[in-house]
Structure formats: C-alpha cells, structure tokens
Design an enzyme around this catalytic site. Structure first.
Site, PDB file in Angstrom:
ATOM      1  N   LYS A 245       0.527   2.300  -0.643  1.00  0.00           N
ATOM      2  CA  LYS A 245       0.440   0.924  -0.332  1.00  0.00           C
ATOM      3  C   LYS A 245       1.420   0.703   0.630  1.00  0.00           C
ATOM      4  O   LYS A 245       2.556   1.023   0.276  1.00  0.00           O
ATOM      5  CB  LYS A 245       0.158   0.148  -1.683  1.00  0.00           C
ATOM      6  N   GLU A 333      -9.821 -10.370 -17.063  1.00  0.00           N
ATOM      7  CA  GLU A 333      -9.831 -11.743 -17.488  1.00  0.00           C
ATOM      8  C   GLU A 333     -10.786 -11.894 -18.803  1.00  0.00           C
ATOM      9  O   GLU A 333     -10.023 -12.767 -19.948  1.00  0.00           O
ATOM     10  CB  GLU A 333     -10.434 -12.657 -16.424  1.00  0.00           C
ATOM     11  N   ARG A 361     -14.551 -15.718 -14.523  1.00  0.00           N
ATOM     12  CA  ARG A 361     -15.199 -14.369 -14.819  1.00  0.00           C
ATOM     13  C   ARG A 361     -15.067 -14.661 -16.564  1.00  0.00           C
ATOM     14  O   ARG A 361     -15.899 -13.831 -17.020  1.00  0.00           O
ATOM     15  CB  ARG A 361     -14.304 -13.422 -14.407  1.00  0.00           C
TER      16      ARG A 361
HETATM   17  C1  LIG Z   1     -10.979 -11.076 -10.939  1.00  0.00           C
HETATM   18  C2  LIG Z   1      -9.867 -10.821 -10.025  1.00  0.00           C
HETATM   19  N1  LIG Z   1      -8.509 -10.944 -10.768  1.00  0.00           N
HETATM   20  C3  LIG Z   1      -7.404 -10.933 -10.181  1.00  0.00           C
HETATM   21  C4  LIG Z   1      -7.351 -10.759  -8.655  1.00  0.00           C
HETATM   22  C5  LIG Z   1      -6.112 -10.980  -8.017  1.00  0.00           C
HETATM   23  N2  LIG Z   1      -5.869  -9.615  -7.350  1.00  0.00           N
HETATM   24  C6  LIG Z   1      -6.123  -9.296  -5.754  1.00  0.00           C
HETATM   25  S1  LIG Z   1      -5.690  -7.611  -5.556  1.00  0.00           S
HETATM   26  C7  LIG Z   1      -5.456  -7.375  -6.978  1.00  0.00           C
HETATM   27  C8  LIG Z   1      -4.872  -5.996  -7.183  1.00  0.00           C
HETATM   28  C9  LIG Z   1      -5.782  -5.125  -6.647  1.00  0.00           C
HETATM   29  O1  LIG Z   1      -5.272  -3.763  -6.888  1.00  0.00           O
HETATM   30  P1  LIG Z   1      -6.112  -2.444  -6.451  1.00  0.00           P
HETATM   31  O2  LIG Z   1      -7.547  -2.657  -6.635  1.00  0.00           O
HETATM   32  O3  LIG Z   1      -5.263  -1.293  -6.886  1.00  0.00           O
HETATM   33  O4  LIG Z   1      -6.096  -2.556  -4.881  1.00  0.00           O
HETATM   34  P2  LIG Z   1      -4.998  -2.350  -3.901  1.00  0.00           P
HETATM   35  O5  LIG Z   1      -4.404  -3.622  -3.508  1.00  0.00           O
HETATM   36  O6  LIG Z   1      -3.845  -1.473  -4.479  1.00  0.00           O
HETATM   37  O7  LIG Z   1      -5.430  -1.902  -2.630  1.00  0.00           O
HETATM   38  C10 LIG Z   1      -5.462  -8.441  -7.881  1.00  0.00           C
HETATM   39  C11 LIG Z   1      -5.018  -8.215  -9.171  1.00  0.00           C
HETATM   40  C12 LIG Z   1      -8.689 -10.970  -7.944  1.00  0.00           C
HETATM   41  N3  LIG Z   1      -8.636 -10.820  -6.688  1.00  0.00           N
HETATM   42  N4  LIG Z   1      -9.683 -11.138  -8.659  1.00  0.00           N
END
Ligand SMILES: Cc1ncc(C[n+]2csc(CCOP(=O)(O)OP(=O)(O)O)c2C)c(N)n1
Ligand SMILES: CC(=O)[C@@H](O)[C@H](O)COP(=O)(O)O
Ligand SMILES: [Mg+2]
Length: 587
Positions: A245, A333, A361
C-alpha cells in the site's frame, strides 16, 4: 509522461509494448501523487494497484469484460486509464468526478462501490447473467482487498461462487492492511500462506476455487502472464497478489495508516502539509475517544467496539490504553452489533462505534438482536450528516429515519462536545434499551469541553432562546449555525431556538408548549426529511391536533453527491443563508 499522454482509453494502452508498461506505471504514480497532493483524496490504495490496473486493462477486453473494484477507493488508476485522465483534477470536488466507481460516470465502471465487500456478489451476479444469456466468452473480474474479503458479505459471495461453474476471477489484493492494520484469523492465515507456513489445504481451494499465487502484484510481466493463463481456466478462480500500500512514495509506504487519505502533502518530498494552526475546538471523534477512556477507567464494564475504523473513530485511544476491553473486529458491522448484544446480555456496557453510513449494513442486527431484546447497547454513530467529498455512498443522512421506527430505541444528537460527553456518561449509567448517539465528522464548538460529567434526563430538549413568534427547532451540531444566525436578528425576541437533541423520545411537553405559543415552527437537521426529526415533530403536531405551519429544513428525497460540507449544505438549503431568507419572509 511520454506514454500516459497518449492514453485516453484502454484501447490506447493496448497499443503499448509490454516493455513500456513499467515506465507507464511510473508516470501514472507521478500523475496521481501530483494531483492528490494538492486536491486530497485516497492515496495509498491506488498507488498499490498501479501495475495491477495496467495489467487488467491490457489483458482484458474492458468494458466488454466486467471489472469491479471493491470499496472503490483504489480505482484512481482505473479512472485515469478509462477516459477520465483530464478530469482527474476534479476528483471528489463538487461537479467533478466521484472518488469511487460510479455507473453514471463511465461505461467502464461496472458497479458502484464505496462500502466494502460487495464486489464478489456483484460480479457473480453478472457472471450468472452471462451464463443465463448464453454468453460464454465474457470475463468477470473482482478486485478485493485483504481487509474487505474478511467481511461476512464477501464470504457469502465466495460460498456461492464456489459451487457455480461461472467464469469469475477474484483477485485478492493482499497488502496486509485495511485503513488500519488488518485483523483476525484470516489475516494470520494469509500471512502464513505468504510465508509458506500455512496448513497444506488452501482455504480458497477448499471453497472450490482454482487458486493461484501468491505472486508479486508489482511485477507487470508476471501479472500479465498469469492473467493470460487464467483467461483460459474455466470456473471460479482466485488470484492472490501481494502488493505494498502506498507503493512508490516512501512516506506512504512507511506510514500506511496516515497516507490512506493523507490530506494535502508536498508532492516532491511526500511530507504532509500541516493545516494552518488554529487553536480550535476538538473533533467530535477525539471527544468520543478521550471520553470513553475516561469513563472506562471508572466503569470496568465498559467495552469499546469498532468495525475496522479505530483511527477514524478515535477508538484507538482506548485500544492503546485499555486493550483488553477495546476491539477492532475488522470490516464486520453485523458481527460488531450482535457481539455487542451478547456482551450487553452479560452485563457489560458496549459502546459500538460505527459510521452512520456503515450501520446501514447491520440494520437487521440492530432490530432483531438489540432492540427487540431491549439490550442497552450504546451506538455511537460517527460521520452522521453530510460527510463531504466521499459523497453519496458515505453521507450519514438516513440514520434518523431508519432508527426512529424501531421500538425501544433512544436517538440523541449532541449539539456540542459537552453534550456528547454527557450523553456517553448518562448511557453508561444504565439504560433499559439501546441508544444511538449521532455526531458529525470534524470539529465541535467548545474549547472548554472537558467539563465534569453531568447526567442528561432522557427525552428532554433545551430552550436556548425564548421567542414570541417563530420557533426554530434544531437537531445536533447544525444548531450552532442557528445560534449564530439568530444573533443577526433584532432583539425584539420574536425568534425562539430549541435544541431538540432527543429525536426519540421527543420532549412532548416542550413541543406542546412550542406548538401552542408560536405562530411559525421551523425544524432543521442534517438528515433526510423523510422520517427525520422534522417528520417526528409533524407527526406529534398531528396527534395533538395542531394546525400550525411547520417548515422542515432537511435533505430532500434524492442522493447527494460529493463536495465540501458547506457546498452541500447550501445545495440542500440547510445552510444559514437559506434559513435566514426563510425567517426574513416570516419576520
Ligand atoms: C462496509 C464498510 N465498512 C468500512 C468501510 C471503511 N473502509 C474503507 S476502505 C477500508 C479498508 C479496506 O482495506 P482493504 O480491503 O484491505 O483495501 P486496501 O485499502 O488495503 O486496498 C475500510 C475499513 C467501508 N468502506 N465499508
Ligand atoms: C473508502 C472509505 O470508506 C474510507 O476511507 C472513508 O473515506 C473514510 O472516511 P473518513 O475520512 O471520514 O474517515
Ligand atoms: Mg488491504
């Protein structure tokens, strides 16, 4: 930018030689850094998928082949390569392109995302549709991160996809971090797979996927070769790639949490540009974070829960100081809510902190597992109201409407930091059912916020200013703008101002007085008009048989796109000017 300048659409990309693609990757990184440094946005995730995105559009016949980006915050490279390079500097700004894939923006955005873990179900739906329509040629790809694949919904999709013979490829983009470090047993498993120390059976093979990897997700020739091979493999496939990342910007690679969405930074050095220092009130998030620690040190039953947002919600303070009672459960969630229910049954006092938009959700869990059983779970709904540049997927504007219809639910919106602290204090003293405390993203209004806790009587509103003709009823933080505005009006005291704060139960005594004594009633809130606080007041007035005119300021029955909070408030006519104009008409 010798390659990037020639590319508008993937067809242009496909004209390049494979040997040119690493140079193109460099140019795209520089392009993103240049613009995000000045305009802000999500950074680390997109920098990590530059090579993957190039390889995907190089190998697959997009937009005929379907490509879904889970969450969608990593889709900047995709946007740049699919006709939006010249619009990229408008990213997340009002009238500009969205920070997330959006079907109305481009035929290359096959599915709108913003909330995580939807991509597997959506791509499976499309792949099944291809089969039903007899299209055996089309390819279907979903890219999902290591944090997002751990969510229940992603597992539901994998579970189904594994027993189909659909042509789906799930690409697990494993960078070992979400916004905050990924958590849970799956994270441990993926780490073991990467180290070669996992148990022999592969979890995805067990679910009937053809698994390949882990491979280096920054090696374009390796990616292209593997994607070409997978095109010929029938049935569900999962490709596990390892990426970093923030790749390509040292600070973003080193401090991945901050550089998920770093705000403005110096494009050359990568250093953050500090916001102009202003001795100001704290963020509501920090007030939550510090106050839960303060309360939990005195009340050993208090638990803090966050689904994957410890930094955003500031629950990280409790995780640092009282780790045994503070849980990051990952992007889960539904689990967070029902786990809180289980704890409440055992006499614990769970504070379940969830962004308003993400609680959507877990709606059934709120009703079936918490409210129906009258469990005193304390929901802290962060990012309530308009959130700004994240736009339509993220505004927390439905919570009042979707919670107000649930029996046993108390709903409170603090007008300032002191009210937030006091309602947290009140809630942990013991309630007979659940409470939802909704507060916005960003700063409050009080410098002197760390006052001794005081109990709030449930169902009481506050008369901030007595008037004779017009009553303004405000909910939450927006009430501060009303207070400011009313200073502009003369001192004849025609206008009264009421901080409603409890949407449920309403302060019926106070409302009855207002309906009796004032000629005009105005309500204002930063949530949906349908089902909101104004609606609640109207319903009460109707029950009372009042025929007073009640004007509701709130968000209309339409989705609100991205922009600054101020721009959006003006667009929705819940800004000071709109209210002022209306009051002037009545005055
Ligand atoms: C249902 C939901 N919960 C929380 C989030 C907040 N959120 C956005 S990106 C993220 C992390 C995603 O991590 P990953 O899937 O590993 O992707 P990366 O950012 O590492 O590419 C979170 C928790 C969201 N967008 N949707
Ligand atoms: C993509 C996503 O869902 C998060 O990164 C979100 O943008 C965080 O919002 P805050 O910046 O308000 O924490
Ligand atoms: Mg990740």
């Amino acid at each position: 930018m010798k390659h990037l300048e020639k590319i508008t659409f993937p067809a242009d990309l496909r004209q390049l030689k494979t040997a040119d693609l690493p140079q193109l990757a460099k140019e795209i990184r520089a392009f993103i850094i240049d613009i995000v440094a000045a305009k802000e946005g999500h950074l680390g995730a997109s920098l990590g998928v530059v090579e993957l995105t190039i390889a995907l559009h190089y190998v697959y016949n997009t937009p005929i082949d379907k490509l879904i980006w889970d969450v969608g915050h990593q889709a900047y490279v995709h946007k740049i390569l699919t006709g939006r390079k010249n619009l990229f500097e408008t990213n997340r700004q009002m009238g500009g392109i969205s920070g997330f894939p959006n079907r109305s923006e481009s035929e290359y955005d096959d599915f709108g995302t913003g909330h995580s873990s939807t991509s597997i179900s959506a791509i499976l739906g499309m792949a099944l549709a291809s089969k039903i329509k007899g299209n055996n040629e089309r390819q279907h790809i979903a890219v999902i991160g290591d944090a997002s694949i751990a969510s229940g919904m992603a597992f539901e999709g994998l579970n189904h996809a594994g027993v189909t013979d659909t042509n789906v490829l799930i690409i697990l983009n494993d960078n070992a971090i979400g916004i905050d470090p990924s958590v849970g047993a799956l994270k441990k498993y993926l780490t073991n797979v990467k180290k070669g120390t996992a148990k022999e059976e592969n979890i995805f093979e067990c679910l009937n996927f053809a698994y390949s990897g882990p491979i280096d997700g920054h090696d374009i020739p390796v990616l292209i070769a593997e994607l070409e091979r997978l095109k010929t493999v029938k049935g569900p496939k999962l490709l596990h790639i390892i990426t970093t990342k923030g790749k390509g910007l040292l600070q973003a690679e080193t401090d991945q949490v901050t550089y998920h969405a770093p705000g403005k930074f110096d494009k050359l050095t990568g250093d953050l540009i500090p916001k102009p220092t202003r001795e100001g009130p704290p963020k509501y998030q920090d007030v939550f974070g510090y106050s839960i620690v303060e309360l939990a040190l005195n009340n050993k039953n208090i638990i803090g829960i966050t689904p994957a947002m410890p930094t955003g919600s500031s629950l990280k303070y409790m995780m640092e100081q009282i780790p045994e009672r503070a849980f990051d459960v990952g992007i889960a969630e539904q689990h967070a809510v029902t786990m809180a229910a289980g704890m409440a049954i055992e006499g614990l006092v769970p504070f379940c902190n969830i962004y308003s938009t993400f609680l959507q959700r877990a709606y059934d869990q709120v009703i079936h597992d918490v409210a129906l059983q009258k469990l005193p779970v304390i929901f802290c709904l962060d990012r309530a109201g308009l959130v700004g540049q994240d736009g339509a997927t993220h505004h927390g504007v439905y919570d009042i409407a979707y919670l107000r219809c649930i029996p046993n639910m108390i709903i409170f919106a603090p007008m300032n930091e002191v009210e937030l602290r006091n309602i947290m204090f009140t809630a942990q003293l013991g309630l007979e059912g659940p409470i939802a405390i909704r507060y916005p993203r960003g700063r409050g209004v009080s410098l002197n916020w760390q006052q001794p806790f005081q109990k709030i009587t449930i169902g009481t509103a506050v008369e901030l200013q007595k008037g004779t003709k017009i009553a303004v009823l405000s909910l939450g933080h927006i009430g501060n703008s009303v207070s400011e505005l009313l200073k502009d009006f003369d001192s004849s005291k025609k206008i009264g101002h009421y901080n409603i704060r409890f949407v449920k139960p309403l302060d019926e005594k106070m409302l009855e007085m207002i309906l009796k004594e004032y000629e005009h009633i105005i309500t204002i809130e930063d949530g949906s008009k349908i089902g909101g606080m104004g609606s609640a007041v109207l319903e009460f007035a109707n029950r009372l048989g009042s025929n007073k005119k009640i004007k509701i300021f709130g968000i209309d029955d339409t989705f609100i796109e991205h922009g600054t909070v101020e721009e959006l408030q003006a667009m929705c006519h819940i800004d000071v000017l709109s209210l002022k104009n209306y009051i002037n008409e009545l005055y």
